[in-house]
Design an enzyme around this catalytic site. Structure first.
Site, PDB file in Angstrom:
ATOM      1  CE1 TYR A 119      38.399 -17.332 -26.654  1.00  0.00           C
ATOM      2  CE2 TYR A 119      39.955 -15.445 -26.537  1.00  0.00           C
ATOM      3  CZ  TYR A 119      39.017 -16.237 -25.872  1.00  0.00           C
ATOM      4  OH  TYR A 119      38.322 -15.680 -24.904  1.00  0.00           O
ATOM      5  CD  GLN A 181      34.237 -21.052 -21.383  1.00  0.00           C
ATOM      6  OE1 GLN A 181      35.240 -21.052 -20.422  1.00  0.00           O
ATOM      7  NE2 GLN A 181      33.216 -20.188 -21.292  1.00  0.00           N
ATOM      8  CG  ASN A 204      40.935 -13.409 -20.028  1.00  0.00           C
ATOM      9  OD1 ASN A 204      41.388 -14.475 -20.130  1.00  0.00           O
ATOM     10  ND2 ASN A 204      39.556 -13.231 -19.775  1.00  0.00           N
ATOM     11  CD  GLN A 249      47.570  -0.478 -28.251  1.00  0.00           C
ATOM     12  OE1 GLN A 249      47.495  -1.770 -27.741  1.00  0.00           O
ATOM     13  NE2 GLN A 249      46.859   0.039 -29.120  1.00  0.00           N
ATOM     14  CG  HIS A 252      44.084  -3.410 -25.522  1.00  0.00           C
ATOM     15  ND1 HIS A 252      43.177  -4.333 -26.378  1.00  0.00           N
ATOM     16  CD2 HIS A 252      44.696  -2.957 -26.275  1.00  0.00           C
ATOM     17  CE1 HIS A 252      43.500  -4.215 -27.526  1.00  0.00           C
ATOM     18  NE2 HIS A 252      44.462  -3.021 -27.729  1.00  0.00           N
ATOM     19  CD  GLU A 319      50.779  -7.258 -27.222  1.00  0.00           C
ATOM     20  OE1 GLU A 319      50.080  -7.702 -27.869  1.00  0.00           O
ATOM     21  OE2 GLU A 319      50.384  -6.576 -26.291  1.00  0.00           O
ATOM     22  CG  HIS A 320      51.474  -2.954 -29.280  1.00  0.00           C
ATOM     23  ND1 HIS A 320      50.713  -3.603 -28.333  1.00  0.00           N
ATOM     24  CD2 HIS A 320      50.908  -3.668 -30.407  1.00  0.00           C
ATOM     25  CE1 HIS A 320      49.781  -4.532 -28.696  1.00  0.00           C
ATOM     26  NE2 HIS A 320      49.813  -4.431 -30.003  1.00  0.00           N
ATOM     27  CG  ASP A 353      46.124  -2.631 -32.106  1.00  0.00           C
ATOM     28  OD1 ASP A 353      47.152  -3.602 -31.906  1.00  0.00           O
ATOM     29  OD2 ASP A 353      45.723  -2.239 -30.765  1.00  0.00           O
TER      30      ASP A 353
END
Length: 437
Positions: A119, A181, A204, A249, A252, A319-320, A353
């Protein structure tokens, strides 16, 4: 601990997850019941997309030609680095066999998954890097068929640079789909006839929740929700660089927190002053996102020692995680919980990234306590196997019979008994007390 919060968040990740859960549950149920028709309806309603879902080779070639040559070279550069790092990861694990005892051999065989679904977020930005992070890594692992999904931008379909990156990384099928979806389509194999064994990629809160709800039907990489960044900084850090990296960051999205863990008050106060100024200087889309993220989710923690900073950081499990502090080797040795670690002011999260090589699809919401980011290992099944001679099975069968009877599992025990009787007909064995109840 002498920990002081100079800024506290007013919202948490749990607040946003609760909002997504019922919406995602209803959408997944509808798609499971109605299939491709429901997916088309959601694509039209949510993304305004009425075109073909499956991107043809001709369309992909035509759209990729819209990408400037310089950007194509940059994408090629980044794809090659991600692929090289993933190949090195693949080489770090191997098939093996070991003789556990005379006549008893066990082993491991690494088998790639047959179909991977990758994705790629769309929305406010063109997530070019996410396109090759998933696909190139799956291909390096040896996955034979990779399906990529990304939402349309306007009425023109997938962003041409994202489309180019997907093809350059090796995607075998590309679908113009975003959101819940897309996740459901990958899980059910809609439009391709190939259900994914694993679905990977950031997204998201709705995408993250969809992955959580389909887990079990398919595998997933990590619970990758809104991006997170934390910076550990001491008195040697440059406040400008710390502030810039936090803001980088937080652009985002509205729910992407930025956390500063500082061991120097002057540094912390300088960063707190500078962040709103940097946010205000951003273009409108990024300004809106980063401003909300800092206002609602940003935190600044002041610690008296670096040991306290490690404890706080491990609790956040970001996360980072950037370290802009003296003695980076000490921090590398001591820190335990994070998605990916960036040591020194020269190594900003933005590099990772886009183009360093290690994957940027990483665990969020403290999932780094028990999980790592996307790697070739996520696409490989380390399958065990075993083989033994009749003599080698003797001790194993005896232990199996007695343990099984101690557990009350007589049928298990008898599968050992019959082999002992056949292979060693002249020997009497202590097989334990038969189960009668």
């Amino acid at each position: 601990m002498a920990v002081e919060y100079l800024k506290r968040a007013t919202r948490t990740a749990e607040d946003t997850t609760a909002e997504a859960r019922p919406v995602v549950e209803a959408m997944l149920a509808e798609i499971a019941a109605r299939g491709e028709a429901a997916v088309r309806d959601h694509a039209a309603k949510l993304d305004g997309w009425h075109g073909e879902i499956l991107v043809s080779a001709e369309e992909a070639t035509r759209r990729a030609a819209e990408v400037p040559a310089g950007l194509r070279r940059d994408i090629d550069f980044a794809v090659d680095r991600v692929h090289r790092f993933a190949e090195a990861q693949r080489a770090s694990v191997r098939d093996f066999e070991v003789e556990i005892s005379p006549g008893v051999v066990a082993g491991q065989k690494l088998v790639p998954m047959a179909v991977a679904g990758c994705y790629v977020p769309a929305g406010r930005y063109a997530h070019i890097a996410s396109a090759y992070m998933g696909v190139a890594t799956a291909k390096a692992a040896g996955v034979p068929f990779v399906i990529a999904c990304s939402g349309p931008r306007g009425g023109a379909g997938i962003h041409p640079a994202v489309l180019y990156a997907l093809r350059r990384a090796g995607a075998d099928a590309i679908l113009t789909l975003g959101g819940v979806q897309a996740v459901a389509t990958l899980a059910h194999g809609l439009f391709t006839g190939r259900p994914a064994d694993i679905v990977v990629g950031p997204g998201n809160k709705f995408v993250a929740e969809a992955k959580r709800q389909i887990y079990g039907k398919v595998g997933i990489d990590v619970f990758a929700g809104p991006s997170e960044v934390a910076v550990i900084a001491d008195a040697t850090a440059d406040p400008e660089l710390v502030a810039v990296d936090l803001v980088a960051q937080m652009e985002h999205g509205h729910e992407s927190p930025g956390w500063l863990i500082a061991t120097d008050r002057a540094l912390a106060e300088a960063v707190m002053k500078r962040v709103p100024e940097l946010v205000a200087a951003l273009p409108p889309t990024a300004r809106d996102a980063a401003g909300a993220a800092w206002r609602d989710f940003g935190e600044v923690v002041l610690c008296s020692t670096r040991e306290e900073a490690v404890e706080v950081s491990d609790r956040y499990c970001c996360e980072h995680l950037q370290v802009q502090a003296a003695d980076p080797a000490w921090w590398l040795a001591k820190l335990r919980n994070y998605g990916s670690l960036f040591l020194g002011e020269e190594t900003t999260v933005a590099f990772g990234d886009k183009a360093t090589g290690p994957n940027h699809i990483l665990p969020t919401k403290a999932a780094g306590r028990y999980s790592a980011g996307l790697s070739v290992h996520k696409f490989l099944k380390p399958l065990s196997w075993q083989r033994m001679t009749r003599e080698g099975s003797r001790e194993v069968a005896l232990a199996t019979a007695r343990i099984s009877r101690a557990e009350g599992m007589e049928a298990h025990a008898r599968s050992a008994d019959i082999r002992l009787a056949r292979y060693f007909p002249d020997t009497r064995f202590d097989l334990g007390e038969p189960v009668t109840g």
